[in-house]
Write a protein that holds these residues in place. Sequence first.
Motif, mmCIF file in Angstrom:
data_model
loop_
_atom_site.group_PDB
_atom_site.id
_atom_site.type_symbol
_atom_site.label_atom_id
_atom_site.label_comp_id
_atom_site.label_asym_id
_atom_site.label_seq_id
_atom_site.Cartn_x
_atom_site.Cartn_y
_atom_site.Cartn_z
ATOM 1 N N HIS A 280 -14.388 7.276 -4.902
ATOM 2 C CA HIS A 280 -15.029 6.054 -4.411
ATOM 3 C C HIS A 280 -14.169 4.845 -4.744
ATOM 4 O O HIS A 280 -13.393 4.870 -5.687
ATOM 5 N N HIS A 281 -14.329 3.763 -3.963
ATOM 6 C CA HIS A 281 -13.417 2.635 -4.196
ATOM 7 C C HIS A 281 -13.698 1.886 -5.491
ATOM 8 O O HIS A 281 -12.965 0.977 -5.868
ATOM 9 N N SER A 282 -14.759 2.245 -6.191
ATOM 10 C CA SER A 282 -14.981 1.616 -7.492
ATOM 11 C C SER A 282 -14.234 2.367 -8.598
ATOM 12 O O SER A 282 -14.333 2.012 -9.761
ATOM 13 N N THR A 285 -8.541 2.850 -12.563
ATOM 14 C CA THR A 285 -7.163 3.318 -12.460
ATOM 15 C C THR A 285 -6.964 4.605 -13.251
ATOM 16 O O THR A 285 -6.284 5.518 -12.800
ATOM 17 N N MET A 288 -8.097 7.682 -11.592
ATOM 18 C CA MET A 288 -7.210 8.081 -10.499
ATOM 19 C C MET A 288 -5.945 8.748 -11.039
ATOM 20 O O MET A 288 -5.530 9.794 -10.563
ATOM 21 N N LEU A 310 -8.629 7.874 0.848
ATOM 22 C CA LEU A 310 -9.099 6.589 0.336
ATOM 23 C C LEU A 310 -9.817 5.855 1.464
ATOM 24 O O LEU A 310 -9.181 5.311 2.363
ATOM 25 N N MET A 313 -9.620 1.307 2.104
ATOM 26 C CA MET A 313 -8.513 1.116 1.167
ATOM 27 C C MET A 313 -8.431 -0.286 0.528
ATOM 28 O O MET A 313 -8.188 -0.395 -0.673
ATOM 29 N N GLU A 315 -10.583 -2.173 -0.452
ATOM 30 C CA GLU A 315 -11.639 -2.413 -1.432
ATOM 31 C C GLU A 315 -11.264 -1.863 -2.809
ATOM 32 O O GLU A 315 -11.894 -2.186 -3.802
ATOM 33 N N TYR A 316 -10.267 -1.001 -2.883
ATOM 34 C CA TYR A 316 -9.855 -0.459 -4.181
ATOM 35 C C TYR A 316 -9.193 -1.545 -5.001
ATOM 36 O O TYR A 316 -8.621 -2.486 -4.459
ATOM 37 N N GLN A 317 -9.281 -1.383 -6.331
ATOM 38 C CA GLN A 317 -8.584 -2.337 -7.186
ATOM 39 C C GLN A 317 -7.103 -2.300 -6.891
ATOM 40 O O GLN A 317 -6.555 -1.238 -6.643
ATOM 41 N N CYS A 320 -5.107 0.080 -8.894
ATOM 42 C CA CYS A 320 -5.371 1.458 -8.483
ATOM 43 C C CYS A 320 -4.432 1.868 -7.346
ATOM 44 O O CYS A 320 -3.929 2.982 -7.308
ATOM 45 N N LEU A 321 -4.222 0.940 -6.414
ATOM 46 C CA LEU A 321 -3.376 1.251 -5.264
ATOM 47 C C LEU A 321 -1.907 1.240 -5.660
ATOM 48 O O LEU A 321 -1.128 2.088 -5.228
#
Lengths: 514, 353
Positions: A280-282, A285, A288, A310, A313, A315-317, A320-321
């Motif tokens: 989930h996008h919440s 890091t 992941m 993802l 995309m 919306e992810y921190q 994280c990306l």
Amino acid sequence: MLSKVHSFGLFGIEGFVVEVEVDIVNGLPHFEIVGLADTAIKEAKERVKAAIRNSGFEYPIKKITVNLAPADVKKEGPIYDLAIALGIMTADSHSEIKGLSSQALHDFVIVGELSLNGEVKPIKGLLPILISAQKMGFNKFIIPYANSKEASFISNVTCFPVQSLEEAVLFVSGQKNIAPVTVQEFVSDDKQNKHILDFKYVKGQQRAKRALEIAAAGGHNVLMIGPPGSGKSMLAKCFPSILPDMTFEEALEVTKIHSIAGELDFKKGIVASRPFRSPHHSASTVSMTGGGSQAKPGEISLAHNGVLYLDEMPEYQRSCLEMLRQPLEDGVITVARSALTVTYPANFTLIASMNPCPCGNYGAKDRECKCSPAQIHKYLAKISGPILDRIDLHVEVDNVSFDDLRSSSEEESSSTIKARVDKARKVQLERFKNEKNFSNAKMSVPATKKYCVLSKECEDLLKTAFTSLKLSARAHDRILKVARTIADLDGQENILPEHIAEAIAYRSLDRKYI
Amino acid sequence: MQKSDFLKFLSGFELSFAKISKIIEEMQGDFSFEKFIASDKIENILGEDFGKIAKKANYEYLKKYLDKLESLEIKILTREDDDFPEKLLRIDDPPFYLFYKGDLSLLKEKCVAIVGTRSPSGYGITITEMFAKEIASAGGVIVSGLAYGVDSIAHRKALEQQGKTIAVLASGFNNIYPQQHVSLFNEIAKKGLVLTEHRPDIKSAKYLFPQRNRIVAGLSDALLITEAGARSGTSITKDFALDYGVPIYVVPGNITSPKSDGTNLLISTMQGICTLEPKSIIEDLGLHVKKRVLMQLNLDENEIVKILQTGEKDIDAILEKVKININKLNSLLTTLEIKGIIKRLPGGIYSLS
């Protein structure tokens, strides 16, 4: 008296041998475990004590010291319970169990967690332990019965599954025979066509399907851009159904990671289909990448040899990306913590989806976008250039009209697409047999030069495309790699202008988007 | 001191049009710093600011100020200069000075202002590009405001055609708004002309946009509105154009589309000339349409062009009509796009260009 039992610990996905030494002397009753054990191991003393008593054996009321050697490596998890219990019973000079001696235990590697009633419970990470132990020359194991499926895929080792401490004692002392786990043939789930989702259920979306076919064939990453409800997730979930069958080696690698993370289905014992992970996008890091005090593998490692999806995309921190950069390039993730540095494999295909703007309707046929251009810029800028650099295919997905949804026209099934993908993969295996990489997407710069030779006609096309469509420079190598895959799908040895032209169609985010 | 030098001096203080007019009146033809500092009336006009400005009223400061501008490659054009466009003098409040970068001679050419909504629909993009392209290649200069949407599309299309374009800003040159258009600004400054009434460090503000629009309208020989909603800044430019007697050309839109409400209203109230093709504007201005070179297309390409003649379509819709497979179609569409015959809109929709 002293006894010594072999057990195993895990560091990342590699196992290391742990000698469980037990010393029992007369003195005030005391139980101490040394050797950098974590809390779960420290608590073993209560479990071991109860399990020995409840199995009908005698627990020595003496001074007991357990050492886990090597003493300078941290050990985690309750996998040493069984070894400690057997060690204590062997070291106890008053023990009346016939045949239980250090000699008898010497050949075995013993792993297993105990419950208070003496039952042996399954452990996490048995598969990587077996594989590492086998490499080090160990070949006899006493393992929890519930783990037997997992063990059944490793040949050249003999695993004796036990259900209880009592059974283990009887077996080691030669009073009971246990049949070793029989080795099973691996059959990939992909081969059995167990996929529930199939591209034949996806109406329309021809370009997106084609992009996913190219992605599967060449190992490329894909970004789908489209309004909410346009079927991005559905397309992504169908993607594993066209990926090539998992080989046994791949399945073992995946199972190792899943086993350590405790995500393995004990009934199946092996991960037989390509993993599809959609955090989930919440997600944080660390969840992941993996790591933390337990140094557990993260989502991207669990997606190894499979798909990391993802959704939404942007919306992810950001962090994280950005951490995806290394794994997307090297296929591994290195997690460094103050105490240890672990490397986990993370070779996955990234499928990402995003809306074209905050409201989601920019460019949609039948709905109006309410975002200002500045908002759209800001939204798109959430995906940084370096990440975009690593995504070869961008494809726009729009809502399917009602008529298309209801149409009875026959869509191509996943197995038909997969046949083409398999063919293209075979071409690549042949091409890269002397190289480090196995897919077009992972070609190095010199390899790109070597295998993506363009004719004069192709060069001209690419040149005019760059000026007239205002492509950014980063698109260049991506286009070449994708064109290579398209040519492979087409069964052509050389890249033709039409392949280049099609590859350019998948670089929409490199253009001026608004 | 020359009047033009005096105006250059005043340009550094971002004074309102009314204040400058009054000061000029008070100076009664004698533009010296001494008189400026000594005048009580000017002190009244400027109020609090007077002390600050009077302190700087000397040649040293003026030279420093002009050198600074020169180092930024910014020049000033005052109303007293020969190059000042006559077109601008017809408006009620022609700017006393303009900061500029680029080629001033463009002001003497036939100028067409192209304005409209900041978030055009696919249709709006298509027709803006079509008109800008034709007018620019016929030799017309495209004037606009560097804003998002229609403005920037018109500028870009003109540059693409190696044509000329003028951008009029509502801020100083060091504070380009919107920021995303800095590279576009630089390109126009190099190949065309950029103008503003404001000194470099001034940031744009809401109230500055209508003032800017009066210059856009004033500079133009024709105003073209390609797509505009009911309420927009475009209507301000249109009002100025009506005042100055600049002919207004309007492209009709779909009557159900809110984005075309403004343009359709202009047509129905007959404030604007209903315009269906660039040719009519070009010929009204006394320019000539450039002949287009016909391109050779193969059978499949022709078929796609025919399908798109019925309107913009997404790839699934095209695929349904042509009986070729998706990989072939992908590559055909890119080839057509490279040839400039079709173009790709956001959302993967294709239309003829």
